[in-house]
Scaffold this motif. Structure first.
Motif, short mmCIF file in Angstrom:
data_model
loop_
_atom_site.label_atom_id
_atom_site.label_comp_id
_atom_site.label_asym_id
_atom_site.label_seq_id
_atom_site.Cartn_x
_atom_site.Cartn_y
_atom_site.Cartn_z
N HIS A 24 0.90 -1.20 0.00
CA HIS A 24 0.07 0.04 0.09
C HIS A 24 0.79 1.45 0.04
N SER A 81 -5.34 2.49 -2.99
CA SER A 81 -6.83 2.37 -2.97
C SER A 81 -7.12 2.12 -1.61
N LYS A 82 -6.45 1.69 -0.56
CA LYS A 82 -6.93 1.51 0.82
C LYS A 82 -6.08 2.26 2.02
#
Length: 234
Positions: free
Chosen positions: A137, A195-196
């Motif tokens: 991430h 995205s997270k």
């Protein structure tokens, strides 16, 4: 004109009523069989759900017992709900904008991963493991890039390269052939870019904590339930 005698009428009525009785019996047997199938399916799903819960709790307990003393030193967090261990210190993991593992992170992986795999290959868990996900991430920013779209795509490539390198590194350390083959069949590398994201309490992006690597365990409970539902629909 043919006159039907009362005895013939009675015989016809008996025949028709007998036919209805047979049809009702067939319908009853079909209903019982259908309900039996529904009950059996529900029992199977209940057993899977119970096994999933026991596996989830067991793995979480064993991970906590094994790594509690290490997590703070590694700046890592165990999430019992998602069965994931999250490494949150970006300075330890990689250089900014680089997919090459820092030596400190390699040292952590050398300590962490053999113990992690030893837990998952325990006979009580081994057959319940569907996937071991390495997730990379990033934050939403990219140095020198003003376009959020281009920053996202740049970070996607970077996060994919990073998880790919983590996967190669930890697999290269496994010398036992059987363990290597089992781990290889479960391990996946997943770059997720920004995205997270992780947010602060005021809902602003926590850029430091968003830059992380997670090891996430997925059991096969969902796969087993879908298999039962598919079989019952035939």
């Amino acid at each position: 004109m043919k006159i039907i005698k009362s005895s013939e009428k009675e015989n016809q009525w008996v025949s028709i009523s007998g036919l209805f009785s047979i049809l009702m019996m067939i319908f009853l047997f079909l209903s019982i069989a259908y309900m039996g199938n529904i009950i059996l399916k529900q029992k199977k799903i209940t057993v899977i759900a119970q096994t999933y819960e026991e596996t989830q709790k067991g793995i979480s307990h064993d991970l906590k017992k094994e790594f509690t003393q290490n997590l703070r030193v590694w700046n890592a967090v165990l999430d019992s709900l998602t069965l994931s261990i999250r490494f949150e210190d970006p300075e330890i993991l990689f250089q900014v904008g680089s997919a090459e593992l820092n030596q400190h992170f390699k040292n952590i992986l050398d300590n962490f991963f053999p113990r992690f795999i030893q837990i998952l290959t325990d006979p009580k868990y081994k057959n319940e493991i569907e996937e071991i996900r390495i997730e990379g991430h990033t934050s939403s920013e990219w140095s020198g890039e003003n376009s959020p779209y281009q920053a996202y795509f740049n970070n996607m490539e970077l996060s994919q390269d990073r998880t790919h390198n983590v996967l190669i590194y930890i697999l290269s350390k496994i010398k036992d052939e059987k363990l290597f083959n089992w781990t290889k069949s479960k391990l996946t590398a997943n770059g997720l870019s920004s995205s997270k994201l992780i947010y602060n309490l005021d809902q602003t992006e926590n850029k430091e904590r968003s830059r992380r690597v997670e090891f996430k365990i997925k059991t096969n409970a969902e796969k087993q339930i879908n298999k039962i539902l598919k079989q019952s629909s035939k």
